[in-house]
Motif scaffolding. Structure first.
Motif, PDB file in Angstrom:
ATOM      1  N   UNK A  21       4.738  -7.510  -1.465  1.00 26.78           N
ATOM      2  CA  UNK A  21       3.756  -7.448  -2.563  1.00 26.78           C
ATOM      3  C   UNK A  21       3.760  -6.075  -3.230  1.00 26.78           C
ATOM      4  N   UNK A  22       4.856  -5.671  -3.797  1.00 28.60           N
ATOM      5  CA  UNK A  22       4.979  -4.292  -4.303  1.00 28.60           C
ATOM      6  C   UNK A  22       4.056  -3.986  -5.479  1.00 28.60           C
ATOM      7  N   UNK A  23       3.561  -5.027  -6.140  1.00 26.83           N
ATOM      8  CA  UNK A  23       2.668  -4.760  -7.282  1.00 26.83           C
ATOM      9  C   UNK A  23       1.234  -5.174  -6.984  1.00 26.83           C
ATOM     10  N   UNK A  24       0.996  -5.532  -5.725  1.00 27.77           N
ATOM     11  CA  UNK A  24      -0.318  -6.080  -5.351  1.00 27.77           C
ATOM     12  C   UNK A  24      -1.461  -5.126  -5.605  1.00 27.77           C
ATOM     13  N   UNK A  25      -1.205  -3.823  -5.525  1.00 26.09           N
ATOM     14  CA  UNK A  25      -2.286  -2.846  -5.700  1.00 26.09           C
ATOM     15  C   UNK A  25      -2.243  -2.184  -7.073  1.00 26.09           C
ATOM     16  N   UNK A  26      -1.473  -2.757  -8.002  1.00 20.76           N
ATOM     17  CA  UNK A  26      -1.299  -2.084  -9.290  1.00 20.76           C
ATOM     18  C   UNK A  26      -1.826  -2.946 -10.428  1.00 20.76           C
ATOM     19  N   UNK A  27      -2.213  -2.287 -11.515  1.00 19.76           N
ATOM     20  CA  UNK A  27      -2.629  -3.066 -12.686  1.00 19.76           C
ATOM     21  C   UNK A  27      -1.399  -3.739 -13.293  1.00 19.76           C
ATOM     22  N   UNK A  71       5.088  15.962   0.313  1.00 21.53           N
ATOM     23  CA  UNK A  71       5.150  15.832  -1.146  1.00 21.53           C
ATOM     24  C   UNK A  71       6.028  14.624  -1.478  1.00 21.53           C
ATOM     25  N   UNK A  72       6.048  14.269  -2.761  1.00 16.24           N
ATOM     26  CA  UNK A  72       6.870  13.137  -3.203  1.00 16.24           C
ATOM     27  C   UNK A  72       8.333  13.368  -2.824  1.00 16.24           C
ATOM     28  N   UNK A  73       8.799  14.587  -3.079  1.00 15.49           N
ATOM     29  CA  UNK A  73      10.207  14.899  -2.795  1.00 15.49           C
ATOM     30  C   UNK A  73      10.494  14.759  -1.295  1.00 15.49           C
ATOM     31  N   UNK A  87       0.827  -1.221   0.000  1.00 18.14           N
ATOM     32  CA  UNK A  87       0.000   0.000   0.000  1.00 18.14           C
ATOM     33  C   UNK A  87       0.852   1.256   0.000  1.00 18.14           C
ATOM     34  N   UNK A  88       2.046   1.162  -0.435  1.00 18.29           N
ATOM     35  CA  UNK A  88       2.994   2.280  -0.617  1.00 18.29           C
ATOM     36  C   UNK A  88       3.427   2.938   0.696  1.00 18.29           C
ATOM     37  N   UNK A  89       2.448   3.247   1.566  1.00 18.52           N
ATOM     38  CA  UNK A  89       2.722   3.878   2.849  1.00 18.52           C
ATOM     39  C   UNK A  89       3.568   5.130   2.734  1.00 18.52           C
ATOM     40  N   UNK A  90       3.141   5.998   1.830  1.00 14.39           N
ATOM     41  CA  UNK A  90       3.769   7.323   1.790  1.00 14.39           C
ATOM     42  C   UNK A  90       3.085   8.180   2.852  1.00 14.39           C
ATOM     43  N   UNK A 132      -1.695   5.180  -8.268  1.00 11.36           N
ATOM     44  CA  UNK A 132      -1.090   4.109  -7.477  1.00 11.36           C
ATOM     45  C   UNK A 132       0.313   3.766  -7.954  1.00 11.36           C
ATOM     46  N   UNK A 133       0.458   3.674  -9.274  1.00 13.89           N
ATOM     47  CA  UNK A 133       1.765   3.322  -9.828  1.00 13.89           C
ATOM     48  C   UNK A 133       2.799   4.380  -9.487  1.00 13.89           C
ATOM     49  N   UNK A 134       2.386   5.638  -9.566  1.00 13.00           N
ATOM     50  CA  UNK A 134       3.307   6.741  -9.249  1.00 13.00           C
ATOM     51  C   UNK A 134       3.683   6.708  -7.773  1.00 13.00           C
ATOM     52  N   UNK A 135       2.677   6.433  -6.951  1.00 16.12           N
ATOM     53  CA  UNK A 135       2.956   6.382  -5.507  1.00 16.12           C
ATOM     54  C   UNK A 135       3.950   5.261  -5.211  1.00 16.12           C
ATOM     55  N   UNK A 136       3.771   4.115  -5.886  1.00 13.72           N
ATOM     56  CA  UNK A 136       4.680   3.005  -5.595  1.00 13.72           C
ATOM     57  C   UNK A 136       6.095   3.330  -6.082  1.00 13.72           C
ATOM     58  N   UNK A 137       6.186   4.097  -7.159  1.00 15.23           N
ATOM     59  CA  UNK A 137       7.511   4.472  -7.636  1.00 15.23           C
ATOM     60  C   UNK A 137       8.184   5.425  -6.647  1.00 15.23           C
TER      61      UNK A 137
END
Lengths: 840, 231
Positions: free
Chosen positions: B169-175, B103-105, B95-98, B146-151
């Motif tokens: 499960x790093x791709x578990x929430x992504x298409x 911000x991303x930075x 779930x990324x957990x940001x 979601x993909x951006x958050x995981x990146x």
């Protein structure tokens, strides 16, 4: 769908219990409880004053004369109507015992005093036994505080005027004390007859004679009052009866309660912020449910009503809890309050104040929930499938806004109606609205500033501070809720703090610089010369002002009864000090008209205080009839003078030309400005040389007034603290609502390598920033409110008081720290994996 | 196997649930070599994620020892574990957990700041650029897909140059397409940085990209996986 269906949905939704509504209920209950409690205490006091009206007055009715006893006609009228008439004289004097002197309020009674109620002495004995005296001296009893000042024990002797008295007992309870109003000196009580020969009741001396009447059952007090006033008001007689035995006290209780209710309403507004936040959070959680219901075909209206019914049911519960809490608190504290309050009380169940509190609670709940609830109807089924945060930020429908404004107007109107203080209530409501807007703007500003600061270069390398700033400035409502709730609570406290400290400064700080050391009253015409000589010879006396003084009641203005022309003005409410002068005195400045020639002997002329004249609507040439010693004198206003009563010098509302009053028996008043170290010797000398002259220490008098005002300020501060407690509940609610977010952040930070100290530093800084923001805004809002009240209501000079301001900011920071840290312990102690897994 | 970078010896993990104690791991022994890419697979509830959390010192084993780079994680206090992670480990979650208020930075810069790096933001910017998000530095997580958050999460995990990268499960929430892109990044970056990669996944495809796969079932390493591990 029908309303019944909405109700069914509401009932099913409420099955989940009160989870998430504790803050909602606590906020509403606390606000309602505070107002209910104030109302119940007010009713209990009013009830007590009503029940004890005759006791406090000392009779079923009272006729009061200034400077004189009742004439034959007046005595005859009373004797005809009353079953018993008790005659009492009341005046200020100096009691002396050896080297000690002290101001006392003397009451000379007859042998049937008190008509009602019971007097209590220590040691216990009947009053007539105490006043019978011993060792050949007449007896007297004294307030224990006066005995302490004079270092007297029971059995000692003391002097009043030129006579000596035997102190038979301490006076521990005087049944009619509360009805006598505020006095500058503690009581000495003795027989009226024993004052003969003391030189204290000479012509021109300031004294009052009160005739307390015991009336046959069923006497129509209103009719009797009418009759008495029509016959005797022109002769200066004043009437009171047991329907309102202590009118001043009643008015005082009403005013203080009204202030407290206004403070309570501010507390309810603080609670409203919590209520609103709780409803918003509840509906956020319910978004999927609402979206599902809409998917299944529920209309906007059904959804709106379903949630309005839920909030309504919860509000009813909160109000009921608040009423029970308020009533229980008052009834539980009744014995303590009865013992502490110097007034009679009657603690019982009063539905009126409870209904008033319930009304305020219901209106507040509606005002603060209508907006968030109206958003429920805007939720779209599609929101089930995507993030919702940005889709519902616009204003609600105009109808909802109008309804909210109408409810707010209704609340203010109800508060004004019940308090009777329209102007103050409207200003207070505007103040709360302004504070709310200021706090909303401040919350937005603080978030924006924090966001900017969190990106500033200098913050880099301070991760805890950057995290805290970022957290305050980032998305989410918690920062706004904390700044609003705590800020509003602190604003109320700050305003009260600023007003009371300015009041204190005005009384204790500013005035003594210009105020005299003493007022001396009852200086007989033959004493004024030697009196002035004694003071002129004293090098430590800087200035002495004297003036002849009489007292009189304004009975007519331009031939009309004065109480009809200026019904509520203080100048016509009781008897006033009067003086006369031939030449225009040195410090007097005439603002309009002209002073009479020094040798003027024509029809009576008068110079009237300009500000009071303007308030009453008087003009040069108007005729004022004053009853002096039972004689009516009608004078024409020749001039208006600037009179500044705040200097505490000799100031009279009315100055007559000398010839008009010179012939009447009168005494002189003097103000003495002396070095503080010379004051005790002056007082002692004057008291011993001229026992009939009464000296009133201005510092002492100010102390007594200040003491009274301190009490009022304390009561209002307690009221403000109640709103702060509500603010605290909202704060705790906000902290509790934010706990999952804090747990999550702490877990992520720990995962990224932050030690607990760093996480704690972040949480502490975050809480401190919010508290600091709320505190700083509160100082601005409280300072503005304090300035408004001090300048416009109290007509005083405002100066910013930094000590209470700093205390308030510190309190704000401390409160958020405690709430924040209380909720930080769990996030700190939990292993990150468990928190993060539950967030998956 | 040369000296393992991660070593688990007879590890058990029990949680107190509402229905009583739940034995999640029942005695796991496993070594992971430096530079290895290890896939942990198994059905839901088999204990994969718990095992990964114990490897990262994010939870404490009930018994047994977990050793990483020669340090016994089970004997370390919470702050010591945090410091250890700061220096040696990166973690990526399903779930990324940001942190939503950053911000991303800022999210990426946080571990670098915690490590006291004066150029934390410059490095964070470079890491974001490396995952193709150089132009989204000032966006909040809620403003990203979601993909951006995981990146971003991946950039955050890899930024301090960890020795061990743990991915749950790093791709578990992504298409599928986004998942593939993130997977490529994960493997590329861990390889370039020389990090040991342990990842939990349900995806056979993803597991197939790992040098070794360990299958868990009912809190234990299944026998075929043991045999595989012994080879």
């Amino acid at each position: 769908m029908s309303l019944a269906q909405s109700a069914r949905i509401a009932r099913r939704e409420l099955r989940g219990g009160l989870r998430g509504f504790k803050v909602f209920l606590a906020c509403l209950a606390l606000g309602v409880a505070a107002i209910a409690a104030v109302g119940l205490v007010r009713e209990s006091l009013s009830g007590g004053l009503m029940r004890e009206g005759a006791t406090m007055l000392g009779g079923d009715a009272e006729l009061r004369f200034t400077y004189r006893a009742a004439g034959e006609a007046e005595q005859g009228w009373m004797a005809e109507r009353a079953t018993r008439v008790s005659e009492i004289v009341d005046f200020r004097s100096m009691a002396r015992a050896g080297e000690n002197t002290a101001l006392t309020q003397v009451k000379g009674v007859d042998d049937i005093y008190p008509l009602y109620g019971e007097i209590r002495l220590e040691p216990a004995m009947p009053l007539d036994q105490a006043l019978a005296g011993a060792d050949g001296l007449p007896g007297a009893v004294m307030d224990p505080s006066l005995m302490a000042q004079l270092e007297l024990e029971v059995g000692d002797t003391f002097e009043l005027g030129t006579a000596s008295y035997y102190l038979a007992a301490a006076l521990t309870l005087e049944p009619d004390a509360a009805g006598s109003g505020f006095s500058l000196g503690p009581r000495t009580l003795l027989y009226r007859a024993d004052l003969e020969g003391s030189g204290l009741l000479a012509p021109g001396t300031l004294f009052e004679t009160n005739y307390r009447l015991a009336l046959p059952q069923g006497t129509d007090l209103a009719a009797m009052r009418e009759e008495a006033l029509s016959q005797f008001s022109d002769s200066g007689a004043r009437w009171r009866d047991s329907r309102n035995g202590a009118p001043g006290l009643n008015r005082f209780v009403d005013r203080i309660s009204a202030f407290l209710v206004l403070v309570g309403l501010a507390g309810l507004a603080v609670g409203g912020v919590g209520v609103s936040a709780a409803v918003r959070a509840y509906l956020e959680r319910k978004t999927p449910v609402i979206a599902v219901l809409k998917t299944l075909g529920a209309s906007r209206r059904t959804i709106l009503w379903a949630y309005l019914i839920q909030i309504g049911a919860l509000s009813a519960l909160g109000i009921a809890v608040g009423l029970a809490l308020g009533a229980a608190a008052v009834l539980a504290l009744a014995p303590v309050l009865e013992a502490r309050l110097p007034l009679p009380t009657e603690f019982t169940f009063y539905p009126g104040p409870l209904a008033e509190a319930a009304l305020y609670g219901a209106l507040t709940a509606l005002i603060f929930t209508l907006w968030p609830v109206s958003r429920a109807e805007e939720i779209r089924p599609a929101q089930l499938f995507r993030a919702l945060s940005d889709t519902r930020r616009h204003l609600p429908r105009p109808l909802v806004i109008l309804l909210t404004l109408a409810l707010a107007a209704l609340l203010v109107g109800a508060a004004a109606f019940f308090s009777g203080l329209w102007t103050l209530t409207i200003w207070a409501a505007l103040g709360v609205c302004f504070a709310l807007l200021l706090l909303l703007a401040a919350a937005a500003g603080i978030r924006r500033l924090s966001r900017r600061l969190s990106r500033a270069r200098w913050v880099r390398g301070w991760p805890a501070l950057r995290l805290a700033l970022g957290s305050v400035g980032g998305p989410g409502q918690e920062a706004s809720a904390v700044v609003l709730s705590l800020g509003l609570g602190l604003s109320v406290l700050a305003a009260v703090g600023q007003v009371s400290s300015n009041m204190r400064t005005a009384i204790q700080g500013d005035l003594p610089e210009v105020a005299p050391s003493f007022f001396f009253i009852d200086i007989q015409p033959d004493q004024i010369g030697p009196f002035l000589t004694r003071l002129d010879e004293d090098p430590q006396v800087n200035r002495v002002d004297t003036a002849p003084m009489l007292r009189g009641v304004i009975t007519r203005i331009n031939g009309q009864p004065a109480t009809e022309v200026a019904p509520d003005h203080w100048v016509v409410r009781g008897d006033r000090g009067l003086t006369y002068a031939a030449a225009q005195p040195e410090r007097v400045s005439v603002s309009e008209g002209e002073w009479w020639p020094e040798d003027y002997t024509g029809p009576p002329l008068m110079s009237f205080a300009a500000e009071e004249a303007a308030e009453i609507g008087l003009e040069i040439g108007d005729e004022i009839t004053v009853n002096v010693l039972g004689r009516e004198i009608t004078a024409t206003i020749a001039s208006f003078r600037e009179v500044d009563f705040s200097t505490m010098g000799i100031n009279f509302v009315m100055t007559f030309n000398a010839a008009a009053l010179q012939g009447a028996p009168h005494s002189h008043i003097a103000t003495v400005y002396a070095e503080a170290e010379a004051e005790p010797a002056i007082l002692r000398d004057v008291a011993q040389t001229w026992p009939n002259i009464t000296g009133i220490g201005v510092r002492e008098a100010i102390g007594r007034v200040a003491g009274l005002l301190e009490g009022i300020a304390a009561a209002i501060t307690y009221g403000a603290l109640a709103s702060l407690v509500t603010g605290g509940v909202v704060l705790i609610g906000a902290a509790a609502a934010g706990q999952p977010a804090r747990e999550f952040e702490a877990a992520v930070l720990k995962t990224l390598g932050a030690v607990r100290g760093r996480v704690l530093a972040y949480l502490v800084l975050r809480a401190a920033l919010l508290g600091l923001a709320a505190g700083v805004v509160a100082i601005v809002a409280g300072g503005l409110a304090g300035w408004g009240v001090t300048t416009f209501v109290m007509e005083g000079d405002y100066s910013f008081e930094p000590v209470s301001a700093v205390a308030i900011v510190s309190g704000g920071v401390l409160a958020t720290l405690i709430a924040g840290l209380g909720f930080a312990l769990r996030p700190l102690s939990m292993p990150p994996a468990r928190v993060l897994r539950s967030a998956e | 196997m040369t000296d393992p970078i991660l070593s688990l010896n007879d590890v058990t993990f029990t949680l107190d649930g509402n229905a009583g104690k739940v034995n999640i791991l029942k005695g796991i022994s496993l070594d992971v070599a430096k530079g290895e890419t290890l896939g942990l697979i198994g059905p839901s509830g088999s204990g994969k994620s718990s095992l990964l959390m114990l490897m990262g010192g994010l939870d404490t084993a009930t018994s047994g020892t977990v050793t990483a780079l020669g340090h016994d994680l089970t004997a370390m206090g919470e702050d010591a574990l945090a410091r250890f992670r700061l220096e040696h480990m990166g973690v990526v979650f399903q779930s990324f957990h940001l942190i939503g208020t950053m911000t991303a930075l800022e999210n990426v810069a946080t571990p670098l700041e915690l490590a006291g790096m004066s150029d934390a933001y410059e490095r964070a910017k470079a890491e974001l650029a490396a995952v193709g998000l150089g132009d989204r530095a000032d966006h909040y997580p809620s403003q990203m897909s979601g993909g951006e958050q995981q990146r971003v999460a991946l950039a955050r995990a890899i930024a301090p140059r960890p020795d061990i990268l743990l991915a749950d499960e790093p791709t578990g929430n992504l298409d599928a397409a986004t998942g593939d892109a993130v997977t490529d990044l994960l493997f590329d970056l861990s390889e370039k940085r020389g990090a040991t990669l342990v990842l939990v996944t349900h995806s056979r495809q993803l597991a197939a990209r790992c040098g070794r796969v360990v299958r868990l079932a009912d809190g234990l390493i299944s026998p075929e996986a043991k045999a595989e591990a012994a080879e």
